[in-house]
Write a protein that holds these residues in place. Structure first.
Motif: not given
Length: 266
Positions: A193-196, A202-207, A219-223, A234-237
């Motif tokens: 599952v993608p991780r944060a 102070g925010r998050w990338d979803v990878v 590997s890729r950045v989703l958001g 976004l992780i759930a999606a």
């Protein structure tokens, strides 16, 4: 830190539906079993409603019990070592009389080693002590309760991830500021599952990370630079089809072996 409000169904814990909550329930249980020390009151646990948590000290050691599982009847025990070291013994039982018996032995001076010999339900870590089928839910509950006996990630992100029902079946595993959701609860861990990943602002990338089990997926950045709730959504999606729920223990399948490359002619 404010007291955490935890609602537990009275039908699961009828003993707690009286003034004094869990501490008073344990005192009454001790008296019922003829223990004179049962009259000694237990103390509240910091940040918990006295209805669902109680503790007492023996020098630097502490015995604490929690009734915070709203899904199943469970009294969770935490016993720290004489030095104050938090990771002494942990247990889980649905029987308040068992809690009383262990508490009595501990009050009488029994060591961690003796307690773990006499009660096999006691283990060296809270997740080892979780009943079969409840390791993931125990990890989430301790994470959300901000328990010091489990690795903790960002509180806002943990709440946001748990708010996504599809993510609750994965094992929460915060580490070095990042927050992973794993498909196994012990090493070897499997992450599909993608991780944060935290950003400087102070925010998050979803990878989505390249996995030994799926080396063909890069590997890729989703958001990027998302708030906690956006990152969780976004992780759930992006849960891969067929993923989860997490298995208890290490991932049973070894990663595929790389095929040897043919040697080049000299």
């Amino acid at each position: 830190m404010p007291e955490r409000s935890i609602e537990v169904p009275p039908e699961l814990y009828p003993e707690l539906a009286v003034p004094g909550g869990l501490g008073e329930a344990l005192a009454r249980e001790a008296v019922r079993r003829g223990r004179g020390r049962g009259a000694e009151p237990l103390d509240p646990v910091e940040r918990y409603d006295p209805a669902v948590a109680a503790c007492c000290a023996r020098g630097e050691a502490r015995f604490a019990v929690f009734a915070t599982n709203a899904d199943e009847r469970e009294f969770r025990i935490e016993i720290s070592a004489d030095s104050g070291w938090l990771w002494g013994a942990f247990g889980s039982t649905d029987d308040l009389a068992v809690v009383d018996a262990i508490l009595h032995a501990w009050r009488e001076g029994a060591s961690i080693e003796q307690l773990r010999r006499d009660w096999t339900l006691l283990a060296a870590s809270p997740l080892e002590a979780a009943p079969p089928g409840r390791v993931v839910s125990t990890a989430w509950r301790l994470t959300l309760e901000r328990s010091p006996v489990i690795r903790l990630g960002d509180a806002e992100l943990a709440e946001a991830l748990y708010a996504q029902p599809a993510l609750r079946v994965f094992f929460p595993f915060p580490s070095h500021g990042e927050f992973s959701l794993l498909s196994s609860t012990a090493d070897p861990f499997y992450e599909e599952v993608p991780r944060a990943v935290p950003t400087e602002c102070g925010r998050w990338d979803v990878v989505l990370l390249r996995s030994p089990w799926s080396p063909h997926i890069p590997s890729r950045v989703l958001g990027s630079r998302l708030g906690a709730r956006e990152a969780a959504a976004l992780i759930a999606a992006n849960i891969p089809p067929g993923s989860g729920p997490a298995i208890e223990g290490g991932w049973p399948q070894p990663p595929p072996q790389r095929q040897p490359q043919p040697s080049r002619p000299q």
